[in-house]
Motif scaffolding. Structure first.
Motif, PDB file in Angstrom:
ATOM      1  N   ASN A  96       0.828  -1.208   0.000  1.00 49.39           N
ATOM      2  CA  ASN A  96       0.000   0.000   0.000  1.00 49.39           C
ATOM      3  C   ASN A  96       0.864   1.260   0.000  1.00 49.39           C
ATOM      4  O   ASN A  96       0.461   2.302   0.515  1.00 49.39           O
ATOM      5  CB  ASN A  96      -0.959   0.005   1.189  1.00 49.39           C
ATOM      6  CG  ASN A  96      -2.079   1.021   1.018  1.00 49.39           C
ATOM      7  OD1 ASN A  96      -2.567   1.247  -0.090  1.00 49.39           O
ATOM      8  ND2 ASN A  96      -2.490   1.642   2.117  1.00 49.39           N
ATOM      9  N   ARG A  97       2.063   1.160  -0.593  1.00 50.59           N
ATOM     10  CA  ARG A  97       2.988   2.276  -0.718  1.00 50.59           C
ATOM     11  C   ARG A  97       3.536   2.309  -2.143  1.00 50.59           C
ATOM     12  O   ARG A  97       3.325   1.398  -2.927  1.00 50.59           O
ATOM     13  CB  ARG A  97       4.163   2.124   0.256  1.00 50.59           C
ATOM     14  CG  ARG A  97       3.787   2.104   1.722  1.00 50.59           C
ATOM     15  CD  ARG A  97       3.359   3.478   2.215  1.00 50.59           C
ATOM     16  NE  ARG A  97       3.154   3.491   3.659  1.00 50.59           N
ATOM     17  CZ  ARG A  97       2.032   3.148   4.261  1.00 50.59           C
ATOM     18  NH1 ARG A  97       0.995   2.727   3.548  1.00 50.59           N
ATOM     19  NH2 ARG A  97       1.925   3.201   5.576  1.00 50.59           N
ATOM     20  N   GLU A  98       4.280   3.366  -2.441  1.00 47.00           N
ATOM     21  CA  GLU A  98       5.015   3.425  -3.701  1.00 47.00           C
ATOM     22  C   GLU A  98       6.464   3.788  -3.418  1.00 47.00           C
ATOM     23  O   GLU A  98       6.778   4.463  -2.420  1.00 47.00           O
ATOM     24  CB  GLU A  98       4.383   4.424  -4.671  1.00 47.00           C
ATOM     25  CG  GLU A  98       4.448   5.873  -4.236  1.00 47.00           C
ATOM     26  CD  GLU A  98       3.643   6.786  -5.164  1.00 47.00           C
ATOM     27  OE1 GLU A  98       2.774   6.281  -5.893  1.00 47.00           O
ATOM     28  OE2 GLU A  98       3.904   8.014  -5.142  1.00 47.00           O
ATOM     29  N   PHE A  99       7.328   3.313  -4.304  1.00 42.67           N
ATOM     30  CA  PHE A  99       8.757   3.586  -4.216  1.00 42.67           C
ATOM     31  C   PHE A  99       9.166   4.257  -5.521  1.00 42.67           C
ATOM     32  O   PHE A  99       8.881   3.752  -6.605  1.00 42.67           O
ATOM     33  CB  PHE A  99       9.539   2.288  -4.014  1.00 42.67           C
ATOM     34  CG  PHE A  99      11.029   2.483  -3.956  1.00 42.67           C
ATOM     35  CD1 PHE A  99      11.626   2.927  -2.793  1.00 42.67           C
ATOM     36  CD2 PHE A  99      11.821   2.223  -5.066  1.00 42.67           C
ATOM     37  CE1 PHE A  99      13.006   3.117  -2.733  1.00 42.67           C
ATOM     38  CE2 PHE A  99      13.196   2.405  -5.016  1.00 42.67           C
ATOM     39  CZ  PHE A  99      13.793   2.850  -3.851  1.00 42.67           C
ATOM     40  N   PHE A 260      15.089   9.807 -16.162  1.00 46.26           N
ATOM     41  CA  PHE A 260      13.649   9.677 -16.004  1.00 46.26           C
ATOM     42  C   PHE A 260      13.338   9.158 -14.610  1.00 46.26           C
ATOM     43  O   PHE A 260      14.228   8.710 -13.879  1.00 46.26           O
ATOM     44  CB  PHE A 260      13.045   8.759 -17.075  1.00 46.26           C
ATOM     45  CG  PHE A 260      13.696   7.401 -17.187  1.00 46.26           C
ATOM     46  CD1 PHE A 260      13.207   6.307 -16.492  1.00 46.26           C
ATOM     47  CD2 PHE A 260      14.811   7.216 -18.011  1.00 46.26           C
ATOM     48  CE1 PHE A 260      13.806   5.052 -16.592  1.00 46.26           C
ATOM     49  CE2 PHE A 260      15.416   5.970 -18.129  1.00 46.26           C
ATOM     50  CZ  PHE A 260      14.913   4.887 -17.423  1.00 46.26           C
ATOM     51  N   THR A 261      12.085   9.255 -14.243  1.00 47.18           N
ATOM     52  CA  THR A 261      11.607   8.833 -12.926  1.00 47.18           C
ATOM     53  C   THR A 261      10.844   7.525 -13.055  1.00 47.18           C
ATOM     54  O   THR A 261      10.064   7.335 -13.989  1.00 47.18           O
ATOM     55  CB  THR A 261      10.682   9.902 -12.325  1.00 47.18           C
ATOM     56  OG1 THR A 261      11.405  11.135 -12.218  1.00 47.18           O
ATOM     57  CG2 THR A 261      10.169   9.498 -10.952  1.00 47.18           C
ATOM     58  N   ILE A 262      11.075   6.629 -12.102  1.00 39.92           N
ATOM     59  CA  ILE A 262      10.373   5.349 -12.052  1.00 39.92           C
ATOM     60  C   ILE A 262       9.538   5.304 -10.778  1.00 39.92           C
ATOM     61  O   ILE A 262      10.049   5.536  -9.677  1.00 39.92           O
ATOM     62  CB  ILE A 262      11.362   4.172 -12.061  1.00 39.92           C
ATOM     63  CG1 ILE A 262      12.072   4.101 -13.408  1.00 39.92           C
ATOM     64  CG2 ILE A 262      10.664   2.855 -11.766  1.00 39.92           C
ATOM     65  CD1 ILE A 262      13.158   3.064 -13.453  1.00 39.92           C
ATOM     66  N   VAL A 263       8.261   5.010 -10.923  1.00 39.06           N
ATOM     67  CA  VAL A 263       7.341   4.891  -9.790  1.00 39.06           C
ATOM     68  C   VAL A 263       6.810   3.463  -9.775  1.00 39.06           C
ATOM     69  O   VAL A 263       6.268   2.987 -10.776  1.00 39.06           O
ATOM     70  CB  VAL A 263       6.158   5.873  -9.916  1.00 39.06           C
ATOM     71  CG1 VAL A 263       5.252   5.776  -8.694  1.00 39.06           C
ATOM     72  CG2 VAL A 263       6.651   7.293 -10.129  1.00 39.06           C
ATOM     73  N   THR A 264       6.961   2.775  -8.650  1.00 40.53           N
ATOM     74  CA  THR A 264       6.453   1.413  -8.511  1.00 40.53           C
ATOM     75  C   THR A 264       5.472   1.379  -7.346  1.00 40.53           C
ATOM     76  O   THR A 264       5.838   1.724  -6.214  1.00 40.53           O
ATOM     77  CB  THR A 264       7.593   0.402  -8.274  1.00 40.53           C
ATOM     78  OG1 THR A 264       8.596   0.581  -9.283  1.00 40.53           O
ATOM     79  CG2 THR A 264       7.066  -1.018  -8.338  1.00 40.53           C
ATOM     80  N   GLN A 265       4.244   0.979  -7.628  1.00 40.81           N
ATOM     81  CA  GLN A 265       3.172   1.024  -6.631  1.00 40.81           C
ATOM     82  C   GLN A 265       2.720  -0.387  -6.271  1.00 40.81           C
ATOM     83  O   GLN A 265       2.525  -1.229  -7.152  1.00 40.81           O
ATOM     84  CB  GLN A 265       1.991   1.821  -7.184  1.00 40.81           C
ATOM     85  CG  GLN A 265       2.348   3.252  -7.547  1.00 40.81           C
ATOM     86  CD  GLN A 265       1.192   4.011  -8.169  1.00 40.81           C
ATOM     87  OE1 GLN A 265       0.376   3.444  -8.896  1.00 40.81           O
ATOM     88  NE2 GLN A 265       1.118   5.310  -7.885  1.00 40.81           N
ATOM     89  N   PHE A 266       2.559  -0.620  -4.983  1.00 42.47           N
ATOM     90  CA  PHE A 266       2.167  -1.930  -4.464  1.00 42.47           C
ATOM     91  C   PHE A 266       0.721  -1.830  -3.959  1.00 42.47           C
ATOM     92  O   PHE A 266       0.459  -1.343  -2.860  1.00 42.47           O
ATOM     93  CB  PHE A 266       3.144  -2.370  -3.373  1.00 42.47           C
ATOM     94  CG  PHE A 266       4.552  -2.534  -3.888  1.00 42.47           C
ATOM     95  CD1 PHE A 266       4.983  -3.750  -4.390  1.00 42.47           C
ATOM     96  CD2 PHE A 266       5.421  -1.445  -3.918  1.00 42.47           C
ATOM     97  CE1 PHE A 266       6.267  -3.891  -4.895  1.00 42.47           C
ATOM     98  CE2 PHE A 266       6.717  -1.584  -4.415  1.00 42.47           C
ATOM     99  CZ  PHE A 266       7.132  -2.806  -4.913  1.00 42.47           C
ATOM    100  N   ILE A 267      -0.206  -2.289  -4.786  1.00 37.99           N
ATOM    101  CA  ILE A 267      -1.637  -2.057  -4.580  1.00 37.99           C
ATOM    102  C   ILE A 267      -2.251  -3.227  -3.811  1.00 37.99           C
ATOM    103  O   ILE A 267      -2.025  -4.400  -4.161  1.00 37.99           O
ATOM    104  CB  ILE A 267      -2.354  -1.898  -5.935  1.00 37.99           C
ATOM    105  CG1 ILE A 267      -1.629  -0.877  -6.816  1.00 37.99           C
ATOM    106  CG2 ILE A 267      -3.812  -1.530  -5.727  1.00 37.99           C
ATOM    107  CD1 ILE A 267      -1.535   0.503  -6.242  1.00 37.99           C
ATOM    108  N   THR A 268      -3.047  -2.893  -2.788  1.00 38.82           N
ATOM    109  CA  THR A 268      -3.701  -3.933  -2.004  1.00 38.82           C
ATOM    110  C   THR A 268      -5.180  -4.057  -2.387  1.00 38.82           C
ATOM    111  O   THR A 268      -5.751  -3.185  -3.032  1.00 38.82           O
ATOM    112  CB  THR A 268      -3.589  -3.648  -0.498  1.00 38.82           C
ATOM    113  OG1 THR A 268      -4.227  -2.403  -0.206  1.00 38.82           O
ATOM    114  CG2 THR A 268      -2.132  -3.586  -0.069  1.00 38.82           C
TER     115      THR A 268
END
Length: 416
Positions: A96-99, A260-268
């Protein structure tokens, strides 16, 4: 800096315990004796850049592929983020966070891997757990990953010198009797030609010292018999038939000649920290524009246009590619979510590949399978690229920069 890169020498002496790619048998006839005879050194300020090719600024770090040091050439590196006490690794709980981070791979080409990932190492590097560990995370001990590597010199507080076999192709590496396994979440494995992100599950939790079949070694034909899923469920745009998405030049959606920017989201499942992990979503940001992950491009084969890692995506794409679905067998996204709850260590590295020349990331792999076979083409690099001797001789100054690392609630760490 990981313990594998540190100088190993006789205690209170300047004699090497490990030199080139072999242990000195007079000091290291077996693990316990070697551990009592030998020590690893700290890293002084000058050695970070001068020996290991790692430099920092206010925003991040830069890792150079080959560094000509005062005594030998250093190849690659692996570093960790420490906690504020400088004694323990910083633990990330990502569900439930992003890195998010910025990266510049413009100088990193075929055959090289700029990796940002999380592994389930012990917070203290095994200092409390293993009596042989007289140092811990502050000396880079305790590495593990889903490949259960045997090249780690110190495993569970003991020298991994038993049955050590020096590599026939790598002047700095070899393989010992023991491997070290744990969950691994690859956020970014890439160069300027191809990129992927991949969760890897294990049938164990935490750091695990393996031996024999449970290591799942390729050369013994036991890859899918080990405790960890070595394939994982990868998301790689080129392999998924989106060949114009990522690469060097303005013709690509993500132009790797620029940062560039990388966003990785961990969805619950329910949008809470306690929900089950059900999706790993990727976004990019470049030139002020948010770029969504492209969908898979196999509609004509009946594959829905998945644009993130879900269990439906993993099951369908592995069936289409004819891959063994060890990810599902080891617990899938739910198991990865459990590991995220336990906490993982941030790892950043650069490396070349003496086994498969990185073609599994950026070229045709396996090379003996026709290129038109689904899933075989992973990038545009030629099959004769990625030879470490060529890379180390011809592009030693290749470097990657990781910067502006952020972590927080979903959609909080990037401009949108």
């Amino acid at each position: 800096m990981d313990a594998n890169w540190r100088w190993a020498h006789v205690i209170d002496d300047y004699v090497n315990c490990y030199s080139g790619n072999a242990w000195d048998s007079s000091y290291c006839p077996n693990g316990p004796t070697c551990t009592s005879n030998c020590a690893i050194d700290g890293v002084d300020k000058a050695s970070w850049g001068g020996t290991y090719g790692v430099t920092s600024d206010s925003d991040g770090i830069r890792l150079v592929f080959v560094t000509a040091g005062p005594y030998s050439n250093n190849i690659g590196s692996r570093v960790y983020l420490m906690d504020t006490d400088d004694l323990n690794y910083r633990m990330f709980k990502l569900k439930n966070r992003e890195f998010t981070f910025d990266v510049d791979v413009s100088g990193f080409g075929c055959g090289l891997n700029a990796a940002v990932y999380f592994v389930e190492m012990d917070r203290d590097g095994g200092y409390a757990e293993y009596s042989g560990n007289e140092v811990g995370a502050n000396f880079g001990t305790g590495y593990c990953d889903a490949q259960c590597p045997h090249d780690v010199k110190w495993v569970a507080g003991e020298a991994n010198c038993n049955n050590w076999k020096p590599s026939p192709t790598d002047q700095n590496s070899g393989a010992g009797q023991y491997g070290c396994c744990c969950y691994e979440m690859d956020i970014f494995e890439a160069n300027n030609m191809a990129a992927s992100y991949t969760p890897h599950d294990c049938a164990i939790t935490g750091f695990h010292k393996c031996e024999g079949t449970e290591c799942g070694d390729n050369d013994s034909g036991e890859r899918y018999d080990g405790v960890c899923d070595k394939d994982g469920c990868d998301w790689a745009a080129y392999r998924l038939n989106q060949k114009d998405f990522y690469g060097p030049g303005s013709q690509y959606t993500v132009d790797t000649t620029k940062a560039f920017t990388i966003v990785t989201q961990f969805i619950t499942s329910d949008g809470t920290d306690s929900g089950e992990l059900v999706e790993i979503r990727r976004k990019y940001v470049q030139n002020g524009q948010v770029i969504e992950n492209p969908p898979t491009n196999f509609m004509e084969m009946g594959i829905p246009p998945y644009d993130s890692v879900t269990m439906d995506y993993c099951n369908d794409i592995k069936t289409y590619f004819g891959d063994i679905n060890d990810f599902e067998l080891k617990g899938g996204l739910k198991a990865m979510g459990d590991a995220l709850d336990r906490g993982l260590v941030l790892t950043m590295s650069v490396w070349d590949d003496h086994f498969a020349y990185m073609l599994w990331l950026d070229g045709q792999y396996p090379v003996d399978v026709p290129a038109d076979t689904p899933g075989v083409m992973r990038g545009p690099c030629p099959t004769d690229s990625g030879r470490p001797a060529d890379l180390e001789a011809n592009v030693p100054n290749s470097a990657v920069r990781y910067f502006n690392i952020k972590y927080g609630p979903i959609d909080s760490t990037y401009p949108h």
